[in-house]
Write an enzyme that holds these catalytic residues in place. Structure first.
Site, mmCIF file in Angstrom:
data_model
loop_
_atom_site.group_PDB
_atom_site.id
_atom_site.type_symbol
_atom_site.label_atom_id
_atom_site.label_comp_id
_atom_site.label_asym_id
_atom_site.label_seq_id
_atom_site.Cartn_x
_atom_site.Cartn_y
_atom_site.Cartn_z
ATOM 1 N N HIS A 203 0.794 -1.228 0.000
ATOM 2 C CA HIS A 203 0.000 0.000 0.000
ATOM 3 C C HIS A 203 0.827 1.279 0.000
ATOM 4 O O HIS A 203 0.319 2.345 0.333
ATOM 5 C CB HIS A 203 -1.059 0.001 1.118
ATOM 6 C CG HIS A 203 -0.559 -0.314 2.500
ATOM 7 N ND1 HIS A 203 -1.146 -1.296 3.278
ATOM 8 C CD2 HIS A 203 0.415 0.212 3.240
ATOM 9 C CE1 HIS A 203 -0.549 -1.350 4.447
ATOM 10 N NE2 HIS A 203 0.404 -0.441 4.454
ATOM 11 N N ASN A 204 2.087 1.192 -0.417
ATOM 12 C CA ASN A 204 2.923 2.376 -0.666
ATOM 13 C C ASN A 204 3.831 2.063 -1.844
ATOM 14 O O ASN A 204 4.964 1.609 -1.652
ATOM 15 C CB ASN A 204 3.806 2.700 0.551
ATOM 16 C CG ASN A 204 3.106 3.527 1.606
ATOM 17 O OD1 ASN A 204 1.930 3.842 1.475
ATOM 18 N ND2 ASN A 204 3.824 3.886 2.643
ATOM 19 N N THR B 80 -6.661 -1.197 13.639
ATOM 20 C CA THR B 80 -5.754 -0.627 14.621
ATOM 21 C C THR B 80 -5.582 -1.632 15.755
ATOM 22 O O THR B 80 -6.259 -2.649 15.817
ATOM 23 C CB THR B 80 -6.317 0.687 15.173
ATOM 24 O OG1 THR B 80 -7.581 0.418 15.810
ATOM 25 C CG2 THR B 80 -6.534 1.674 14.064
ATOM 26 N N HIS C 83 -6.640 1.105 2.683
ATOM 27 C CA HIS C 83 -5.561 0.252 3.195
ATOM 28 C C HIS C 83 -5.665 -0.007 4.685
ATOM 29 O O HIS C 83 -4.985 -0.882 5.216
ATOM 30 C CB HIS C 83 -4.189 0.850 2.866
ATOM 31 C CG HIS C 83 -3.681 1.870 3.854
ATOM 32 N ND1 HIS C 83 -4.354 3.024 4.169
ATOM 33 C CD2 HIS C 83 -2.538 1.896 4.600
ATOM 34 C CE1 HIS C 83 -3.651 3.720 5.061
ATOM 35 N NE2 HIS C 83 -2.562 3.053 5.346
ATOM 36 N N ALA D 218 -7.356 1.904 8.695
ATOM 37 C CA ALA D 218 -8.287 2.808 9.365
ATOM 38 C C ALA D 218 -7.988 4.266 9.031
ATOM 39 O O ALA D 218 -8.899 5.061 8.826
ATOM 40 C CB ALA D 218 -8.225 2.583 10.875
ATOM 41 N N GLY D 219 -6.723 4.627 8.983
ATOM 42 C CA GLY D 219 -6.359 6.029 8.750
ATOM 43 C C GLY D 219 -6.390 6.811 10.053
ATOM 44 O O GLY D 219 -7.334 6.703 10.848
#
Length: 533
Positions: free
Chosen positions: A381-382, A432, A456, A458-459
């Protein structure tokens, strides 16, 4: 971690100064800013459009996905930036999405997933694609992040929660003992400089050769665990020095190794295909990236990008959007070094997979294969990758940047494993600390609308610094204990940074993507043991 900003809780710049030709920033009131935002499809829609003109020189619109519960967090971030209550250097995610929409060569739109929050240059959750056939199109390290190929791997087992009743604490401790964790942790996988260069070039092929991976593991990893453009010669000596002792380490921050159980099956056919179709089934989720090596690659690239921008007259809306033309020497150097760092991350997760398999094998006196400890999937995810997508009814070759966003290809796509051709690519969404995680699958709508991308995680909802001020580490640990979650953590006083209160609700994020049709819910996972740095 999704970026330097995520690592520090700061949406400003790192210590490396990136000066570039930057347009003056537009200052307007919150109400004036809202006039540029609209819900696509009416007031019940989860898709929002940022109209061109919100920031200077937008080439395409911006888009973000939030439901009503997440909308407040995203718009409050924008409000704080207009009323002066934000921190210094703070640029809200909505503005960052729009700034990306002004980068040369971007096509269709600048997209952000529901876990969006401000980051370095690009927001966390941002997806943007650039036309490889456009000589002006750029690549930007800010669109990948500092933890290159931070990602998630899921291992299944044939064990059930009841099998761990008497040994859960011992198993958590054994995982903690086997997998090096925390800031400055050093790996137990013996690695020389020659080995490191081979790993940077070969990715999981190196892991397979050295006996740290199974042959079938590669089939269930994006890019088969190897970016072919990788060139170890483009990785600096400093980056290699940082990475050499870290192979097979979890790191700190939001990275973890969790023992989880299948809590709900939301798509039985999809779950059965992935081998996780039984409630109570035990799985292992590993979340980590390229460690100090990837961070150094990103930092090194910013210096080259600064020179390239000055030479080529590239003008951006934010100095953190340092970039270079894709086909320039600087652009190709970055992509080669980024690919090598991505390979390092896959080798790193493979090494931890090996250690996790050994841990379970010793605990249950069985071979990992007998415990069915196969890789369900491994997502990045990066990362920035060359992909083919249909734009304006034409198949085009694009460089897709995903920062804090996950590839989610649909059923029938040639780049996903044969196992998943009928169900779509598995998408792993880590929650999380102490909250649920999800397995999703890719959809055709996501392919058509967001370049085959979804959320990707929770943020973050608040910075790490704010979490440390407002939360007590003893309260966080006691809350996990009340939930029956075993925890092993290298730095207990830092767990506040990763407490659920610091993040958005991952279920709301996943539901938004599901409702938007850009991915589909398959399985909900519940943690029973957490190992963190």
């Amino acid at each position: 971690m999704s970026s330097f900003a995520a690592a520090t809780g700061d949406c400003g710049a790192p210590s490396t100064s990136v000066s570039a030709t930057v347009r003056p920033r537009v200052v307007r009131t919150y109400d004036a800013s809202l006039s540029f935002l609209e819900q696509v499809g009416g007031p019940s829609s989860v898709k929002w459009r940022i109209k061109e003109g919100f920031v200077p020189e937008m080439i395409v619109p911006g888009y973000f996905y939030v439901n009503k519960r997440l909308q407040e967090l995203t718009l409050n971030e924008l409000k704080q930036s207009t009323d002066g209550t934000g921190t210094g250097g703070f640029i809200p995610a909505v503005t960052q999405i729009a700034n990306v929409a002004a980068l040369p060569g971007i096509v269709r739109g600048s997209y952000a997933m529901p876990d969006v929050h401000c980051g370095y240059g690009f927001s966390i959750g941002n997806v943007a694609a650039f036309d490889m056939n456009d000589p002006e199109a750029v690549v930007s390290p800010g669109g990948v992040g500092f933890d290159i190929n931070c990602g998630v791997r899921l291992l299944r087992t044939n064990l059930f929660e009841s099998d761990l009743k008497e040994c859960k604490e011992a198993l958590a401790q054994s995982l903690f003992d086997h997998i090096p964790v925390g800031v400055g942790s050093k790996g137990v996988i013996p690695t020389s400089s020659k080995d490191l260069d081979a790993a940077l070039e070969m990715g999981m092929d190196w892991s397979l050769r050295e006996g740290y991976a199974w042959a079938e593991d590669k089939e269930h990893v994006e890019e088969y665990g190897r970016m072919l453009q990788a060139d170890p010669r483009k990785v600096s000596r400093r980056a290699k020095k940082r990475g050499l002792p870290q192979l097979g380490t979890l790191g700190a921050g939001n990275h973890y190794c969790e023992i989880q159980v299948v809590d709900e099956v939301l798509d039985q056919a999809g779950a059965n295909r992935m081998g996780v179709g039984s409630r109570g089934q035990v799985v292992v989720m590993i979340h980590s990236g390229s460690r100090g090596l990837g961070h150094q690659v990103a930092t090194d690239s910013l210096v080259e990008m600064e020179r390239a921008m000055a030479r080529d007259g590239i003008v951006v809306n934010d100095r953190q959007l340092a970039c270079a033309k894709i086909h320039s020497t600087e652009g190709q150097n970055y992509l080669s070094a980024m690919s090598a760092a991505a390979n390092f991350a896959w080798v790193n997760r493979s090494a931890m997979t090996f250690l996790a398999r050994q841990t379970f094998a010793k605990m249950f006196n069985a071979q990992p294969d007998d415990l069915d400890m196969h890789v369900v999937y491994d997502v990045s995810h990066n990362i920035a990758k060359v992909e083919q997508h249909v734009v304006d009814d034409q198949l085009r070759t694009l460089l897709v940047h995903r920062k804090g966003a996950t590839r989610a290809f649909p059923p029938g796509h040639p780049l996903i494993p044969v196992d998943y051709q009928l169900t779509g690519q598995p998408v792993l969404i880590g929650g999380t600390m102490g909250t649920c995680s999800y397995v999703l699958s890719g959809t055709q709508k996501g392919m058509d609308e967001t370049f085959g991308s979804t959320c990707h995680g929770a943020g973050r909802a608040q910075s790490r610094a704010k979490s440390r001020r407002q939360l007590s580490y003893t309260d966080v640990l006691e809350n996990l204990d009340r939930k029956g979650i075993s925890i092993r953590v290298a730095s207990p006083k830092l767990v506040m940074e990763e407490a659920p209160e610091s993040y958005k609700d991952v279920t709301e994020v996943v539901n938004t993507c599901h409702d938007a049709g850009i991915s589909k819910k398959v399985v909900k996972l519940r943690p029973i043991a957490v190992v963190k740095g």
